[in-house]
Write an enzyme that holds these catalytic residues in place. Structure first.
Site, PDB file in Angstrom:
ATOM      1  N   LYS A   1       0.809  -1.221   0.000  1.00 53.30           N
ATOM      2  CA  LYS A   1       0.000   0.000   0.000  1.00 53.30           C
ATOM      3  C   LYS A   1       0.848   1.280   0.000  1.00 53.30           C
ATOM      4  O   LYS A   1       0.438   2.305  -0.529  1.00 53.30           O
ATOM      5  CB  LYS A   1      -0.923   0.011   1.225  1.00 53.30           C
ATOM      6  CG  LYS A   1      -1.950  -1.123   1.219  1.00 53.30           C
ATOM      7  CD  LYS A   1      -3.289  -0.621   0.811  1.00 53.30           C
ATOM      8  CE  LYS A   1      -4.358  -1.671   0.576  1.00 53.30           C
ATOM      9  NZ  LYS A   1      -4.301  -2.942   1.243  1.00 53.30           N
TER      10      LYS A   1
ATOM     11  N   GLU B   1      -9.923   6.649   3.247  1.00 56.38           N
ATOM     12  CA  GLU B   1     -10.810   5.754   3.985  1.00 56.38           C
ATOM     13  C   GLU B   1     -10.102   4.418   4.086  1.00 56.38           C
ATOM     14  O   GLU B   1      -9.216   4.121   3.276  1.00 56.38           O
ATOM     15  CB  GLU B   1     -12.162   5.675   3.305  1.00 56.38           C
ATOM     16  CG  GLU B   1     -12.361   4.595   2.312  1.00 56.38           C
ATOM     17  CD  GLU B   1     -11.512   4.700   1.068  1.00 56.38           C
ATOM     18  OE1 GLU B   1     -10.753   3.750   0.852  1.00 56.38           O
ATOM     19  OE2 GLU B   1     -11.583   5.682   0.319  1.00 56.38           O
TER      20      GLU B   1
ATOM     21  N   SER C   1       1.857  -9.832  -0.783  1.00 60.47           N
ATOM     22  CA  SER C   1       1.481  -8.410  -0.711  1.00 60.47           C
ATOM     23  C   SER C   1       1.650  -7.776   0.664  1.00 60.47           C
ATOM     24  O   SER C   1       1.759  -6.559   0.768  1.00 60.47           O
ATOM     25  CB  SER C   1       0.038  -8.234  -1.184  1.00 60.47           C
ATOM     26  OG  SER C   1      -0.837  -9.080  -0.458  1.00 60.47           O
TER      27      SER C   1
END
Ligand SMILES: *Cc1c(COP(=O)(O)O)cnc(C)c1O
Length: 395
Positions: A88, A110, A377
């Site tokens: 991310k 969010e 990930s």
């Protein structure tokens, strides 16, 4: 592939947003087009990627996992080692820099499980930007540690009490804030979803994963992989590793969605495998809806995959057949999780644990020189409590 001038990948994507946001998206698109050609911008991004995020992440030969699954050689792209524990950060950093260039010093985001919120909070602390993160009340309760992490980094976490008090309600609240405050605020979207140009921007920042992977696998083995396997929630880590290989026809690309408690139970998040076309959160794509077009409740053991939509480019890649999408259920993902812990001493996040399970079955049918790359990930620390509970005290 590039979206067309209206922001469509084939028939998917576009901008289904309130009228007032159209000029805001236009401005973002023009700015991004300029920044794409701006060497200084990319020098800054790459320098922070290296020293702040810890790139490049390793491509790691998982010999123990390979041995336990058959003859194929399995490699892990170690996004779990990136700063804040997942891929991310690649996107949060890039968009944080765009916001700064646009003179917007207030960031809206969010988050569901909190991973995107934590990455955004870290980037805002680093770049000196104000940060507001919307989060469903239910998620705040389930992810208390990530809430505290964000607060420590100076982010204001706003509790959302509408609807099911989870991610999709937090998204609605974030969009409301954005409509009101677009003049000084930047909406930092966390996956390859939302109205154009977000799916393109997020993909570009995440495609660093595939670019590194391609160089690394050629250096380490002298050839391209036979398979690349990645989990798909909104689809950013998957498109990030797939993108550099789309034109390499010999590389099979596999996206793994969450089958939750089973596809027939209705409690899953397998948007591409069993969903239908519709419009959600600003774009046309596959989604999970009932006969009347109401968004369905989703379920997955991994919060990061528990979303009723998916990025428009994945919808296009499904229809074109270039990527194959499959689904793995909660129980199987837990098997994948335990398998990697035991064979490699690596605790994966529950999201990529879906890809690990799928790979373990795939590997059994392959030959000795076949190569599979899994996009790992994120790391599993955030999931340990849940896993311990599911296993009955961690036996
Ligand atoms: C958020 C998250 C995902 C799912 O998001 P994508 O956009 O589909 O990549 C997958 N893995 C981890 C570790 C995550 O934090």
């Amino acid at each position: 592939m590039q979206p067309d001038t209206r922001g469509y990948f084939g028939e998917y994507g576009g901008r289904f947003v309130p009228e007032t946001l159209i000029p805001v998206l236009d401005k973002l698109e023009v700015t991004y087009r300029e920044l794409k050609e701006d060497t200084g911008f990319w020098v800054e991004y790459e320098s922070l990627s290296r020293d702040f995020s810890g790139r490049p992440t390793p491509l790691y030969a998982a010999e123990g996992l390979s041995r336990s699954c058959g003859d194929a050689r399995i490699f892990l792209k170690r996004e779990d080692l990136a700063h804040t524990g997942a891929h991310k950060i690649n996107n949060a950093l890039g968009q944080g820099l765009i916001a700064k260039k646009m003179g917007k010093r207030r960031i809206i985001a969010e988050t569901g499980a909190g991973q995107h919120g934590v990455a955004t909070a870290a980037v805002c602390a680093k770049l000196g930007l104000e940060c507001i993160v919307y989060m469903g009340e239910e998620d705040i309760r389930r992810q208390a540690l990530n809430v505290f992490r964000m607060q420590l980094m100076g982010t204001e976490v706003r509790s959302v009490r509408s609807g099911s008090r989870t991610l999709k309600d937090a998204i609605n609240e974030a969009i409301r804030d954005w409509v009101t405050n677009a003049h000084n605020s930047y909406y930092l979207i966390g996956s390859v979803v939302g109205p154009s140009p977000y799916p393109l921007i997020v993909r570009d920042f995440q495609s660093v994963i595939g670019k590194e992977t391609k160089k690394q696998i050629i250096k380490q083995t002298g050839s391209l992989p036979n398979f690349i396997v990645a989990c798909v929630g909104g689809g950013s880590n998957a498109i990030g590793i797939f993108h550099s290989f789309l034109n390499d026809k010999g590389v099979n690309l596999i996206g793994v969605e969450a089958a939750g408690k089973g596809l027939e139970s209705g409690m899953h998040a397998a948007t591409l495998v069993v969903g239908s076309k519709g419009i959600l959160h600003g774009a046309k794509s596959y989604l999970l809806q009932d006969g009347e077009g109401q968004i369905q409740q989703t379920h997955s053991i991994s919060a990061g995959l528990d979303y009723p939509g998916v990025g428009p480019e994945h919808s296009y890649l499904k229809d074109s057949g270039r990527v194959k999408y499959v689904a793995v259920n909660d129980e199987q993902a837990l098997e994948g999780f335990k398998l990697l812990c035991r064979t490699e001493g690596i605790l994966p996040a529950m999201e990529p644990a879906h890809a690990i399970f799928y790979t373990s079955e795939l590997a059994a049918s392959l030959n000795k020189n076949d190569i599979i790359i899994i996009n790992l990930s994120g790391r599993g620390d955030k999931d340990i409590d849940m896993v311990a509970m599911t296993m009955g005290g961690g036996k």
